[in-house]
Design a protein around this motif. Structure first.
Motif, mmCIF file in Angstrom:
data_model
loop_
_atom_site.group_PDB
_atom_site.id
_atom_site.type_symbol
_atom_site.label_atom_id
_atom_site.label_comp_id
_atom_site.label_asym_id
_atom_site.label_seq_id
_atom_site.Cartn_x
_atom_site.Cartn_y
_atom_site.Cartn_z
ATOM 1 N N ARG B 46 -10.454 -52.755 49.798
ATOM 2 C CA ARG B 46 -11.259 -53.881 49.300
ATOM 3 C C ARG B 46 -12.119 -53.531 48.102
ATOM 4 O O ARG B 46 -12.621 -54.411 47.424
ATOM 5 N N PHE B 47 -12.389 -52.234 47.939
ATOM 6 C CA PHE B 47 -13.326 -51.863 46.898
ATOM 7 C C PHE B 47 -12.614 -51.095 45.797
ATOM 8 O O PHE B 47 -11.822 -50.190 46.055
ATOM 9 N N ALA B 48 -12.925 -51.479 44.569
ATOM 10 C CA ALA B 48 -12.332 -50.778 43.433
ATOM 11 C C ALA B 48 -13.099 -49.493 43.182
ATOM 12 O O ALA B 48 -14.293 -49.521 42.884
ATOM 13 N N LEU B 49 -12.450 -48.375 43.391
ATOM 14 C CA LEU B 49 -13.116 -47.087 43.215
ATOM 15 C C LEU B 49 -12.384 -46.293 42.149
ATOM 16 O O LEU B 49 -11.194 -46.496 41.922
ATOM 17 N N TYR B 55 -12.320 -44.249 49.662
ATOM 18 C CA TYR B 55 -13.344 -45.036 50.332
ATOM 19 C C TYR B 55 -14.011 -44.250 51.455
ATOM 20 O O TYR B 55 -15.205 -44.362 51.688
ATOM 21 N N PHE B 186 -20.669 -49.951 50.819
ATOM 22 C CA PHE B 186 -19.962 -50.231 49.558
ATOM 23 C C PHE B 186 -20.814 -49.738 48.395
ATOM 24 O O PHE B 186 -22.037 -49.706 48.485
ATOM 25 N N LYS B 189 -22.876 -50.358 42.557
ATOM 26 C CA LYS B 189 -22.616 -50.437 41.125
ATOM 27 C C LYS B 189 -21.112 -50.475 40.867
ATOM 28 O O LYS B 189 -20.309 -50.066 41.711
ATOM 29 N N GLY B 190 -20.737 -50.971 39.718
ATOM 30 C CA GLY B 190 -19.352 -50.859 39.280
ATOM 31 C C GLY B 190 -18.418 -51.865 39.918
ATOM 32 O O GLY B 190 -17.263 -51.946 39.575
ATOM 33 N N GLY B 191 -18.900 -52.637 40.865
ATOM 34 C CA GLY B 191 -18.042 -53.632 41.487
ATOM 35 C C GLY B 191 -18.411 -55.018 41.001
ATOM 36 O O GLY B 191 -19.083 -55.185 39.986
ATOM 37 N N SER B 192 -17.981 -55.985 41.771
ATOM 38 C CA SER B 192 -18.299 -57.357 41.393
ATOM 39 C C SER B 192 -19.272 -57.964 42.394
ATOM 40 O O SER B 192 -19.130 -59.099 42.802
ATOM 41 N N LEU B 193 -20.224 -57.151 42.842
ATOM 42 C CA LEU B 193 -21.205 -57.657 43.811
ATOM 43 C C LEU B 193 -22.123 -58.675 43.156
ATOM 44 O O LEU B 193 -22.450 -58.549 41.974
ATOM 45 N N LEU B 225 -21.106 -44.069 39.434
ATOM 46 C CA LEU B 225 -21.500 -45.146 40.324
ATOM 47 C C LEU B 225 -22.941 -44.998 40.852
ATOM 48 O O LEU B 225 -23.446 -45.865 41.561
#
Lengths: 329, 256
Positions: B46-49, B55, B186, B189-193, B225
């Motif tokens: 689910r998370f772009a890393l 993860y 999660f 930073k760096g995600g679409s939160l 991140l």
């Protein structure tokens, strides 16, 4: 010799309730001083102030010469307390509880082991010392608490209702310890209780407390002596009528009805008994039994407060004052 | 000197009680295991890393933080027990200062919570999550630092509480918000939160604790991140600890 405890107009109020009302009490070193009164009379509040748990609303007091407000820490170091409610950690062993107490009260590390062994011997818990407290009986816990209060060699030991909820045998046992302690440790003991027999058997002097005030202070014997004589207890089919007759014809004003029996306090019971029988027979009252006994502290309490100590038991333990009282504990 | 002895004995008591409560120790293995195995497997995609991070690597420091948080808060319950069963009175009437009483309990409880955190770290290594074992020694003092403040929260709340019933509410109103808003599950930073989430998280001390743990365990891989550099993370956590110790001492002073 200075007093072990001296209070001057010591007062604690909760709103409009005067839990302790201007008490002046002096406790002599080395005595067992009994504070007797019904539940809610202010005994625990009084003791809590002396133990620096509560701050007085007004007035002052010294314990071992230290002011309870300004020198609270010195007071704490010089007293031992056995609370009304249990205050031990039941997930630790008996010995661990004692070690903790010794550390909290600054007993030198080099002396701890020996003192604790001696205390365990005194309260006869040597063989159970390393068991968790949750496996102890109520009486054993109480004994441990008694012993714990002594580890730091206090000069004054406060015992707040030490035998509440214990069976008669255990109470006897605890009483024996308290008397022994006084002899072997040369300390002053302040005992609060609402048990007449306890106050009677242990105390050198007794202060009767009611509604936060001291009603009377004397030795148990003298208190009983002030009642001058015997108590005649009569059971009959109409005690009220008999009470009236006794008061009217025999001139004994000190009559009261306790648990359905008429109790008459008189100077010479043996002489009075036949006359009561006679009076009853003349008025067609059937006497079931008649007993002559020495006055006890129960009678003393009734004499001075005008009521039976047990009547009040628990009465004030409802509502807001009860919540406050619990908070005090 | 007598203050030091008082501190030691109060600390030791917390350790002994904790050690003797075996069920708590055993169950403490289960929860992090569930998070690390099931939750991590389900949400890994689910998370772009960045390519050099998995993860499970990211979530391990988070679950350590969560374990520290939950254990620390739970310790508050001891204060309520002590009040309810009267032992608190024995402590409060002793000549030991309230600051020492608070510190003894707080450091004792923190030591217990730290043990739980260590267990999770070891579980993570045992599961083969690629984290250098040497970082364990850097993580240790940080874990302790995080725990001080969290335990203090629990102790302060408990010192105001009269009974055990109310303590359950803490789970809802303190534990879970702090947990979910710390970025433990999660990267913030760096995600679409959503930005509101990130903004609130910035006020959560645990955010910096978890970030510090990731900074030391993941090293350079985490740098893109990271919320803050390591020294700022540590500074924030230490400042929070200091404030909570002052508040805690005050709370214990007014306790009857």
């Amino acid at each position: 010799m200075p007093h072990a405890i001296e209070t001057k107009q010591l007062t604690k109020t909760y709103g409009s309730l005067k839990a302790v009302d201007s008490l002046d009490i002096a406790v002599e070193p080395g005595e067992i001083f009994g504070l007797l009164g019904p539940n809610g009379a202010g005994k625990t509040t009084f003791v809590s102030m002396l133990c620096t748990i509560l701050k007085p609303t007004s007035g002052s007091a010294t314990v071992n010469g230290f002011d309870i407000v300004r020198e609270a820490n010195k007071v704490r170091k010089s007293i031992g307390i056995v609370f009304q409610d249990p205050s031990i950690d039941d997930r630790l062993t008996g010995r661990e509880n004692l070690f903790m107490h010794a550390n909290l009260f600054g007993v030198p590390a080099s002396e701890q082991k020996e003192r604790i062994n001696r205390i365990l011997k005194l309260v006869e818990l040597e063989d159970r010392a390393d068991d968790l407290l949750r496996t102890y009986s109520g009486g054993m816990r109480r004994r441990l608490e008694l012993g714990r209060g002594l580890i730091h060699y206090p000069k004054v030991l406060f015992l707040d209702e030490p035998t509440v909820g214990l069976d008669p045998q255990t109470r006897d046992h605890i009483w024996k310890y308290i008397k022994e302690l006084k002899q072997t440790h040369d300390i002053t003991v302040v005992l609060t209780t609402h048990y007449m027999d306890e106050a009677d058997r242990l105390s050198d002097r007794i202060a009767i407390i009611d509604h936060g005030k001291m009603v009377i202070l004397d030795t148990p014997q003298k208190l009983k002596d002030t009642l001058e004589g015997d108590v005649v207890a009569v059971r009959a089919n109409n005690v009220n009528a008999l009470a009236e007759l006794v008061t009217k014809w025999l001139g004994f004003p000190k009559t009261k009805i306790v648990d359905g029996a008429l109790e008459i306090t008189v100077r010479n019971g043996k002489v009075v008994m036949p006359r009561i029988m006679e009076l009853a027979a003349q008025n067609n009252i059937y006497v079931e039994s008649i007993v002559l006994r020495e006055p006890n502290l129960e009678d003393v309490f009734l004499h001075y407060t005008g009521r039976n100590i047990r009547e009040d038991t628990g009465k004030e333990l409802h509502g807001a004052s009860a919540a406050r009282r619990r908070a005090i504990k | 000197m007598s203050e030091a002895r008082g501190f030691y004995t109060l600390w030791l008591r917390e350790i002994k009680r904790f050690y003797r409560d075996r069920t708590r120790l055993v169950t403490s293995f289960i929860q992090p295991l569930l998070w690390l195995v099931i939750f991590a497997a389900a949400f890994a995609t689910r998370f772009a890393l960045p390519a050099n991070l998995t993860y499970r690597q990211v979530i391990l420091p988070g679950i350590i933080g969560q374990t520290l948080l939950f254990t620390a808060m739970f310790m508050g319950i001891n204060v309520i027990w002590d009040k309810e069963f009267g032992f608190m009175k024995e402590i409060l009437v002793s000549p030991v200062s309230r600051f020492t009483i608070f510190m003894g309990k707080m450091v004792g409880d923190s030591t217990d919570a730290l043990l739980q955190g260590i267990i999770v770290f070891v579980i993570g290594l045992a599961l083969g999550i690629p984290i250098s074992p040497i970082t364990f020694f850097y993580a240790l003092p940080i874990m302790l630092l995080i725990t001080f403040g969290l335990v203090s929260i629990g102790l302060v709340i408990a010192s105001f509480m009269g009974n055990l019933e109310g303590f359950g509410a803490i789970q809802t109103f303190v534990n879970l918000p702090l947990f979910f808003l710390s970025g433990a599950l999660f990267p913030l930073k760096g995600g679409s939160l959503p930005s509101w989430l990130v903004d609130i998280a910035a006020w959560n001390p645990l955010t910096y604790g978890v970030d510090a743990l990731r900074n030391v365990t993941l090293g350079a891989a985490w740098t893109p991140l990271q919320i803050q550099p390591l020294w700022i993370d540590i500074g924030v956590v230490a400042l929070f600890d200091g404030i909570m110790i002052v508040v805690g001492t005050w709370a214990f002073t007014r306790m009857k």
